[in-house]
Design a protein around this motif. Structure first.
Motif, PDB file in Angstrom:
ATOM      1  N   LYS A  22      45.631  42.056  33.420  1.00  0.00           N
ATOM      2  CA  LYS A  22      45.977  42.137  34.940  1.00  0.00           C
ATOM      3  C   LYS A  22      45.920  43.647  35.276  1.00  0.00           C
ATOM      4  O   LYS A  22      45.459  43.791  36.620  1.00  0.00           O
ATOM      5  CB  LYS A  22      47.458  41.755  34.834  1.00  0.00           C
ATOM      6  N   THR A  26      43.498  44.469  38.768  1.00  0.00           N
ATOM      7  CA  THR A  26      44.228  45.237  39.769  1.00  0.00           C
ATOM      8  C   THR A  26      43.180  46.542  40.077  1.00  0.00           C
ATOM      9  O   THR A  26      42.947  46.836  41.320  1.00  0.00           O
ATOM     10  CB  THR A  26      45.519  45.939  39.471  1.00  0.00           C
ATOM     11  N   GLN A  30      41.285  47.366  43.715  1.00  0.00           N
ATOM     12  CA  GLN A  30      41.480  48.363  44.435  1.00  0.00           C
ATOM     13  C   GLN A  30      40.173  49.174  44.832  1.00  0.00           C
ATOM     14  O   GLN A  30      39.853  49.945  45.711  1.00  0.00           O
ATOM     15  CB  GLN A  30      42.630  49.436  43.858  1.00  0.00           C
ATOM     16  N   GLU A 114      41.175  36.898  38.658  1.00  0.00           N
ATOM     17  CA  GLU A 114      42.275  36.684  39.055  1.00  0.00           C
ATOM     18  C   GLU A 114      42.245  34.935  38.947  1.00  0.00           C
ATOM     19  O   GLU A 114      43.353  34.375  38.320  1.00  0.00           O
ATOM     20  CB  GLU A 114      42.274  36.851  40.564  1.00  0.00           C
TER      21      GLU A 114
END
Length: 341
Positions: A22, A26, A30, A114
């Motif tokens: 996870k 992220t 980003q 994801e």
């Protein structure tokens, strides 16, 4: 605007474990956003590093920045840290650099991660309830066998009753558990160790992974999730511009199933020999005919990545339905088990 300052690494530390999936997802999302905004890659990485908590990903990002400043490419810098960035990740980033669309490629990579994580979470969350109930039920059963059944055995012995065979077997089993209770934890531990050892042997790993597909209730979920992972990973790589043979090599390492990996190797050899994907895929008998036909159409129309994405989406939905069906089946099975116990 000034770039957030990054302190040079002075300490030498040892990190145990890797980076959570996870967290890496992220980071990818980003970095994609910063690239889309037009920021240079070094500046984007420095911004992300300045916001991170201390840990392996922060240390790795700082080293990646230093490598890029020394003239290395982003993919080349990532490749030096396989504990954080696997081959699939590195090859997708490399394809983005070559195509000049790194922001789009990173976005696709984040989407892929994801969706994969979402599928994994659904399966795990569905298994929590039945697993907890089974653990509690087995613990209660062991408690009864160790503390309650021996008392009844004494009563029967004092009365001098002739017990039926099933009762005698139950009392014998209870006596073994009571006198050898310290070996109870060793049973699952030994089974786990044996499974890991057999998993290291190529032939037995292949047999185990093929057997997983044939398990009642769980087999369908394992099969569909494996095919979904294969389809989505291959779609992500091919749509990112990774050559098909390189993509298949990466997918083989990412499936986590030896039976699927063998099928992918056959597909790889078939394409290298000038043949199509569909023949070895059909021969593997892992995917159903609908998937094979969709792949064949995608191959013929030049839209293999789109077809594979549709296959993955369809199989994700089927996994959801299979998980729901599994939970609905497990609950009455547990009631019967507890009642029989």
């Amino acid at each position: 605007e000034t770039t957030p300052p990054i302190k040079k690494r002075r300490e030498i530390s040892i990190s145990i474990g890797g980076v959570k999936s996870k967290v890496l997802t992220t980071f990818t999302r980003q970095l994609s956003t910063l690239q889309d905004a037009g920021l240079p890659i070094i500046r984007g990485l420095k911004i992300l590093a300045s916001q991170m908590k201390k840990g392996l990903l922060k240390k790795t990002t700082l080293r990646v920045i230093e490598d890029i400043e020394s003239g290395n490419t982003l993919s080349g810098a990532f490749a030096k840290h396989p504990r954080v960035f696997d081959k699939l990740y590195v090859n997708v980033v490399k394809a983005g650099e070559v195509s000049g669309a790194l922001d789009i490629i990173l976005q696709r990579l984040a989407d892929f991660r994801e969706k994969t994580e979402r599928l994994t979470r659904k399966i795990i969350s569905a298994m929590i309830y039945p697993t907890v109930v089974m653990v509690v039920a087995i613990s209660i059963l062991i408690g009864l066998m160790i503390f309650i059944i021996p008392n009844f055995a004494k009563i029967f012995e004092e009365l001098g009753l002739e017990l039926p065979t099933p009762t005698r077997m139950l009392i014998t089993f209870s006596t073994i558990l009571k006198t050898q209770w310290m070996f109870i934890p060793a049973v699952p531990f030994s089974a786990f160790i044996l499974y890991k050892i057999l998993g290291k042997i190529k032939k037995t790993r292949l047999i185990i992974d093929k057997t997983k597909f044939k398990l009642p209730i769980f087999g369908a979920i394992i099969n569909k999730s494996t095919v979904s992972r294969f389809s989505r990973t291959l779609a992500t790589l091919t749509s990112s511009g990774v050559p098909i043979l390189d993509a298949l090599t990466n997918v083989k390492d990412a499936t986590g199933n030896a039976a699927m990996a063998q099928a992918i190797q056959n597909i790889h050899d078939s394409i290298r020999g000038g043949e199509s994907i569909t023949k070895p895929l059909r021969a593997a008998k892992i995917c159903d005919e609908m998937v094979v036909n969709m792949v064949e159409v995608g191959e013929e129309t030049g839209e293999l990545d789109k077809m594979l994405t549709k296959v993955a989406d369809n199989y994700d939905d089927e996994v959801d339905r299979a998980v729901e069906a599994m939970v609905s089946l497990i609950e009455p099975m547990m009631i019967v088990f507890l009642g029989g116990s």
